[in-house]
Design a protein around this motif. Structure first.
Motif, short mmCIF file in Angstrom:
data_model
loop_
_atom_site.label_atom_id
_atom_site.label_comp_id
_atom_site.label_asym_id
_atom_site.label_seq_id
_atom_site.Cartn_x
_atom_site.Cartn_y
_atom_site.Cartn_z
N GLY A 1 0.82 -1.21 0.00
CA GLY A 1 0.00 0.00 0.00
C GLY A 1 0.86 1.26 0.00
N GLY A 2 0.57 2.18 -0.91
CA GLY A 2 1.31 3.43 -1.00
C GLY A 2 0.65 4.54 -0.20
N LEU A 3 1.11 5.77 -0.42
CA LEU A 3 0.60 6.90 0.34
C LEU A 3 -0.87 7.15 0.06
N ASP A 4 -1.31 6.96 -1.19
CA ASP A 4 -2.72 7.16 -1.51
C ASP A 4 -3.60 6.22 -0.71
N TRP A 5 -3.15 4.96 -0.60
CA TRP A 5 -3.91 3.97 0.18
C TRP A 5 -3.89 4.33 1.67
N LYS A 6 -2.74 4.71 2.19
CA LYS A 6 -2.64 5.03 3.62
C LYS A 6 -3.49 6.23 3.98
N ALA A 7 -3.68 7.15 3.04
CA ALA A 7 -4.51 8.33 3.30
C ALA A 7 -5.98 7.97 3.47
N ARG A 8 -6.36 6.77 3.05
CA ARG A 8 -7.76 6.34 3.17
C ARG A 8 -8.02 5.62 4.50
N LEU A 9 -6.96 5.48 5.32
CA LEU A 9 -7.07 4.80 6.61
C LEU A 9 -6.98 5.80 7.74
N GLY A 10 -7.67 5.50 8.83
CA GLY A 10 -7.48 6.21 10.09
C GLY A 10 -7.08 5.20 11.13
N ILE A 11 -6.07 5.53 11.93
CA ILE A 11 -5.53 4.56 12.90
C ILE A 11 -5.41 5.24 14.26
N VAL A 12 -6.06 4.64 15.26
CA VAL A 12 -5.93 5.10 16.64
C VAL A 12 -5.27 3.98 17.42
N VAL B 1 -9.25 12.93 11.33
CA VAL B 1 -9.12 14.21 10.63
C VAL B 1 -8.94 14.04 9.12
N GLY B 2 -8.40 12.89 8.69
CA GLY B 2 -8.19 12.64 7.27
C GLY B 2 -9.41 12.13 6.54
N ARG B 3 -10.55 12.06 7.21
CA ARG B 3 -11.80 11.55 6.63
C ARG B 3 -11.60 10.12 6.11
N PRO B 4 -11.20 9.19 6.98
CA PRO B 4 -10.87 7.83 6.52
C PRO B 4 -12.08 7.04 6.06
N GLU B 5 -11.85 6.17 5.09
CA GLU B 5 -12.87 5.20 4.70
C GLU B 5 -12.93 4.05 5.71
N GLU C 1 -21.99 8.11 8.66
CA GLU C 1 -21.39 8.73 7.48
C GLU C 1 -20.84 7.69 6.50
N GLY C 2 -20.87 6.41 6.90
CA GLY C 2 -20.40 5.36 6.01
C GLY C 2 -19.02 4.85 6.31
N THR C 3 -18.41 5.30 7.42
CA THR C 3 -17.06 4.85 7.78
C THR C 3 -17.10 3.39 8.24
N THR C 4 -16.19 2.58 7.72
CA THR C 4 -16.00 1.22 8.21
C THR C 4 -15.08 1.28 9.42
N ILE C 5 -15.44 0.58 10.49
CA ILE C 5 -14.68 0.68 11.74
C ILE C 5 -14.30 -0.71 12.22
N VAL C 6 -13.01 -0.89 12.51
CA VAL C 6 -12.51 -2.12 13.13
C VAL C 6 -12.09 -1.77 14.54
N LEU C 7 -12.76 -2.38 15.51
CA LEU C 7 -12.60 -2.04 16.92
C LEU C 7 -12.04 -3.22 17.69
#
Length: 311
Positions: free
Chosen positions: A76-87, A151-155, A184-190
């Motif tokens: 995964g490149g930068l474009d892919w990583k920008a679609r993720l949010g990680i806490v 903040v990056g509006r992750p998918e 809003e349609g965000t997929t969440i893995v908890l």
């Protein structure tokens, strides 16, 4: 090109991660649907963190196929990583910047970030927006972690023990935020050790034990139908505690109170046909915690039996 909405957000087939002879993840198969909140449960050392780190692209796998938003995380490149949010479970963010400064800095990494002040309001830090992160409480710093993750509006948003250190009020406010993101349609893995949190937020859950997925399904179906049969418990005149699993708890309770049939046979009531309230009568419907502990305990027993059979 992004995958269509019909493709899973996460697709895992025969995933394995080994360290020498130890299997941290052992043949995992799993689909996580777009727009759902999926809770990954399991005891410490079960393989949850390893699995999530592979999905995030932070850890390489030994074998198997993985696609996250249609991309192999290992490539995964930068474009892919920008679609993720990680806490992450713990944060190493600098305490020298204010909340607003840190969020503006991170927002600059994404092509279509959320408005910084909107994010600050969403995580309940409006009063602390100009405060240095190092001066915040533990719960407030955790909210900053969540803000940086969204903040990056992750998918797809990964949340690893997100409410650790939260007081009860802060936890419920956080749950409201997660529900808004889902809407809003965000997929969440908890991943969480708070089973009430998984029950409140999760559409589905998977239980990992010793690197294997021992059950997966909707929260209200986890453990199978048999494990969800209510238990009627009461104390008889002889002082003994009785209990019975039944799909018709109301019928059994009525029988116990009437003192006939099953109730009389079990030693309750004052005799057939004589109404009597059984002592300590309760109807127990298995909670997610009950089902989870049953799954983990059953898997541990199976592993011990297998080990003894090999000995």
């Amino acid at each position: 090109m992004h995958p269509t909405d019909s493709t899973p957000a996460v697709r895992i087939r025969a995933l394995r991660k080994t360290y020498g002879h130890r299997h941290a993840v052992d043949g995992l198969d799993l689909d996580i649907h777009r727009g759902e909140t999926f809770a990954l449960l399991g005891p410490n050392g079960a393989g949850k963190s390893t699995t999530v780190e592979i999905l995030e692209g932070y850890r390489t796998r030994t074998s198997g196929d993985v696609a996250v938003l249609g991309v192999d995380p290992q490539h995964g490149g930068l474009d892919w990583k920008a679609r993720l949010g990680i806490v992450l479970q713990s944060s190493g963010e600098s305490g020298q910047f204010s909340v607003r400064e840190q969020l503006r800095h991170f927002a600059g990494f994404y092509p279509h970030p959320r408005d910084v002040d909107e994010v600050i309001a969403a995580v309940g830090l409006e009063q602390q927006a100009g405060t240095r992160i190092g001066k915040l409480s533990g719960g407030q710093r955790r909210r900053v972690d969540v803000a940086l993750g969204i903040v990056g509006r992750p998918e797809l948003l990964f949340l690893d023990e997100p409410t650790t250190g939260f007081d009860p009020e802060a936890r419920r406010e956080f749950w409201g935020l997660i529900r808004r993101l889902k809407a809003e349609g965000t997929t969440i893995v908890l991943t969480t050790h708070y089973l009430d949190e998984a029950a409140q937020l999760g559409d589905r859950a998977g239980v990992i034990v010793d690197g294997r997925l021992v059950d997966v399904g909707p929260i209200d179906e986890l453990g199978g139908a048999a494990a969800r049969v209510p238990i009627v418990r009461w104390r008889g005149p002889d002082g003994r505690l009785h209990q019975e699993r039944t799909t018709e708890p109301a019928r059994l309770v009525a029988s116990l109170v009437a003192g006939d049939g099953a109730g009389a046979a079990a030693g309750t009531g004052a005799g057939a046909g004589t109404p009597s309230e059984p002592a300590e009568l309760e109807v127990i419907r298995p909670s997610l915690e009950d089902l989870y502990l049953g799954l983990v305990g059953a898997e541990a027993t199976t592993a011990i039996d297998a080990e003894e059979a090999r000995a």
